[in-house]
Design an enzyme around this catalytic site. Structure first.
Site, PDB file in Angstrom:
ATOM      1  N   GLY A  93     134.430 -44.209  11.765  1.00 57.19           N
ATOM      2  CA  GLY A  93     135.267 -45.059  10.906  1.00 57.19           C
ATOM      3  C   GLY A  93     134.742 -45.136   9.485  1.00 57.19           C
ATOM      4  O   GLY A  93     135.510 -45.074   8.518  1.00 57.19           O
ATOM      5  N   CYS A  94     133.450 -45.256   9.346  1.00 61.34           N
ATOM      6  CA  CYS A  94     132.848 -45.369   8.011  1.00 61.34           C
ATOM      7  C   CYS A  94     132.984 -44.057   7.242  1.00 61.34           C
ATOM      8  O   CYS A  94     133.178 -44.065   6.027  1.00 61.34           O
ATOM      9  CB  CYS A  94     131.392 -45.792   8.123  1.00 61.34           C
TER      10      CYS A  94
END
Length: 158
Positions: free
Chosen positions: A47-48
């Site tokens: 996600g990051c």
């Protein structure tokens, strides 16, 4: 005692953190400019990586519109440097290992993770205007699609 979280209209909490190269970067360095300040849990996680790559892809448009992008996580500068290199990032990443800035912005605290309450980074983004005041705030966001939403809400996407 509950501390009031900074919100739209409030002065953005100032800070000085180390970037991926170990250089000191302060919010005050950008007085007079628009800053997109985003908080993310950990470098090199799916996600990051999505969020950082989306901000990097939008950087030319953000630069033209006068926005500086700063990403903050608890990661050490060396991990930020590796993340930047591995993912080809074009945004400034800052290290907050003590989580002081994360906490000041309400981006660290209790959150739900797979049905459990845990302490951790709460993915959040703030737009700080040239006067140092918060003009937009998004808390507890999902990485996918978030940058597109930010661009739309600051008037840079249809």
């Amino acid at each position: 005692m509950t501390t009031k979280l900074p919100d739209v209209g409030d002065a953005a909490p100032d800070f000085t953190l180390s970037d991926a190269a170990g250089a000191k970067v302060s919010l005050a360095d950008f007085t007079g400019q628009n800053v997109i300040l985003y908080f993310y849990p950990a470098a090199m996680t799916p996600g990051c990586t999505t969020e950082a790559c989306d901000f990097s892809a939008a950087k030319p448009e953000l630069d033209t519109a006068g926005y500086i992008v700063l990403g903050v996580s608890p990661d050490a500068p060396s991990k930020l440097a590796a993340f930047t290199e591995k993912s080809g990032l074009d945004v400034v990443l800052l290290s907050d290992p003590e989580r002081e800035v994360l906490t000041a912005y309400g981006a660290y605290g209790e959150k739900q993770n797979y049905g459990r309450t845990v302490m951790g980074v709460i993915r959040s983004t703030f737009v700080i205007g040239p006067d140092g005041r918060i003009t937009k705030a998004w808390r507890n966001v999902k990485a996918t699609g978030h940058v597109a939403r930010v661009l739309k809400e600051i008037g840079l996407a249809g």
